[in-house]
Scaffold this active site. Structure first.
Site, PDB file in Angstrom:
ATOM      1  N   TYR A  56      66.608   9.214  26.041  1.00 15.76           N
ATOM      2  CA  TYR A  56      65.785  10.378  26.386  1.00 15.76           C
ATOM      3  C   TYR A  56      64.969  10.858  25.181  1.00 15.76           C
ATOM      4  O   TYR A  56      63.872  11.395  25.340  1.00 15.76           O
ATOM      5  CB  TYR A  56      66.687  11.487  26.912  1.00 15.76           C
ATOM      6  CG  TYR A  56      66.033  12.397  27.918  1.00 15.76           C
ATOM      7  CD1 TYR A  56      65.245  11.897  28.956  1.00 15.76           C
ATOM      8  CD2 TYR A  56      66.203  13.769  27.849  1.00 15.76           C
ATOM      9  CE1 TYR A  56      64.652  12.732  29.879  1.00 15.76           C
ATOM     10  CE2 TYR A  56      65.628  14.623  28.770  1.00 15.76           C
ATOM     11  CZ  TYR A  56      64.855  14.096  29.782  1.00 15.76           C
ATOM     12  OH  TYR A  56      64.269  14.935  30.707  1.00 15.76           O
ATOM     13  N   LYS A 108      62.697  19.157  26.084  1.00 10.96           N
ATOM     14  CA  LYS A 108      63.490  19.966  27.003  1.00 10.96           C
ATOM     15  C   LYS A 108      64.221  21.083  26.258  1.00 10.96           C
ATOM     16  O   LYS A 108      64.396  22.186  26.793  1.00 10.96           O
ATOM     17  CB  LYS A 108      64.483  19.091  27.760  1.00 10.96           C
ATOM     18  CG  LYS A 108      63.858  18.227  28.848  1.00 10.96           C
ATOM     19  CD  LYS A 108      63.227  19.069  29.938  1.00 10.96           C
ATOM     20  CE  LYS A 108      62.733  18.217  31.094  1.00 10.96           C
ATOM     21  NZ  LYS A 108      62.039  19.025  32.131  1.00 10.96           N
TER      22      LYS A 108
END
Length: 255
Positions: free
Chosen positions: A154, A161
Site C-alpha cells: 500500500y 490515507k
C-alpha cells in the site's frame, strides 16, 4: 419512512457498480435520499453510465479535485439545482503506480504529491464545495482504509490515507460550530476497480476472512454502505472526527 428521507446528498467516486460509492448511493436512494453524483476526466462517462443503474437516475456533475476552478463551479451548479444540501460522500483516491508495490523508496515527490492531493487534500476540496450549502448543518462521510499500520504494497497510498484521517479530524474541529459532522468509514478490502490496481491485493483477499472475528466477504460492500448511510442520517447527531471500522473486526486482532 427511510433514514434519508428529504436529504440531498452529493456522492463522489462512483465509477462502476462494484464501487463502494455505488453501494452507498444505491442504499441512500432506497432510504429516500435525493442524489447528485460527480465524475471527472476519462471517468466521467463511466460515472454517467453507472448512474443509469440507480433510481432516478441521479444527475452527474463534474468535479476534478486537481482543478482549482472546479469547486466553485460545482458549488454554483449545486446551488442552482438544489439550493442547499445535507450530506456528501468522499470516495476519491488515486496514487501513481510508483507509489504502490514492493519498493517504498521508488516513488519521488512528483508522484507522492499526486497521491496526497487526490487522496487526502481532496477531502478539504469537497468540503469547500458543500459546506457553504449546508445551511442547517450536515454530514461529510469519507471512505478510508485504516492507516494506523503499514500494509503490504500500500506504501504511499497508506501515507496519503494517514493524511486523509488527520484531515478529517481537523475538518471536524473546524466545522463543528456549523453543526457539520465529519466521519470516516474504514472499510475492509472489497474487490473494486480501485482494489485491482493495488499490487498484492490478493494478500488481503486470502487472509482477511480468516482473521476477522466476524468473517469478511470481499465481494460484499453492503455493510460499508449501511455504515455510511447511518452516518449521513440523523442517527449520529453527536459523532464527529470518528473513524468507524467496518472490517469484520480485523483491526482489533493481533498477528
Amino acid at each position: 419512512m427511510g433514514l434519508l428521507d428529504d436529504k440531498r446528498i452529493l456522492i463522489t467516486g462512483v465509477l462502476t457498480d462494484t464501487s463502494l460509492a455505488f453501494g452507498i448511493a444505491k442504499l441512500a436512494a432506497n432510504e429516500g435520499a435525493e442524489l447528485v453524483l460527480t465524475g471527472a476526466g476519462r471517468g466521467l462517462r463511466l460515472t454517467e453510465r453507472t448512474a443509469r443503474k440507480l433510481p432516478g437516475p441521479p444527475p452527474v456533475m463534474t468535479l476534478d479535485v486537481t482543478d482549482p476552478h472546479h469547486p466553485a463551479a460545482l458549488r454554483a451548479e449545486l446551488a442552482q439545482h438544489w439550493g442547499s444540501l445535507h450530506g456528501a460522500v468522499h470516495a476519491i483516491g488515486f496514487a501513481p503506480e510508483a507509489c504502490l508495490g514492493d519498493d517504498f523508496m521508488a516513488a519521488g515527490w512528483e508522484d507522492v504529491q499526486v497521491a496526497l492531493e487526490i487522496s487526502a487534500y481532496s477531502l478539504k476540496t469537497v468540503a469547500e464545495v458543500v459546506v457553504p450549502l449546508m445551511h442547517n448543518g450536515g454530514s461529510l462521510v469519507g471512505l478510508d482504509f485504516d492507516a494506523t499500520v503499514a500494509w503490504p504494497a500500500y506504501n504511499w497510498m497508506g501515507v496519503a490515507k494517514a493524511a486523509f484521517e488527520s484531515t478529517s479530524r481537523y475538518l471536524a474541529r473546524s466545522l463543528g460550530d456549523k453543526n457539520i459532522r465529519v466521519n470516516l468509514v474504514a472499510a475492509g478490502p472489497v474487490r473494486t476497480m480501485a482494489a485491482k490496481s493495488i499490487p498484492g491485493f490478493e494478500v488481503f483477499e486470502n487472509t482477511w476472512s480468516q482473521r476477522a472475528p466476524l468473517g469478511w466477504d470481499i465481494t460484499d460492500s453492503s455493510a460499508v454502505a449501511k455504515a455510511a448511510v447511518a452516518l449521513l442520517s440523523d442517527w449520529f447527531p453527536m459523532t464527529t472526527g470518528e473513524m468507524i471500522h467496518v472490517d469484520g473486526g480485523y483491526h482489533a486482532t493481533g498477528a
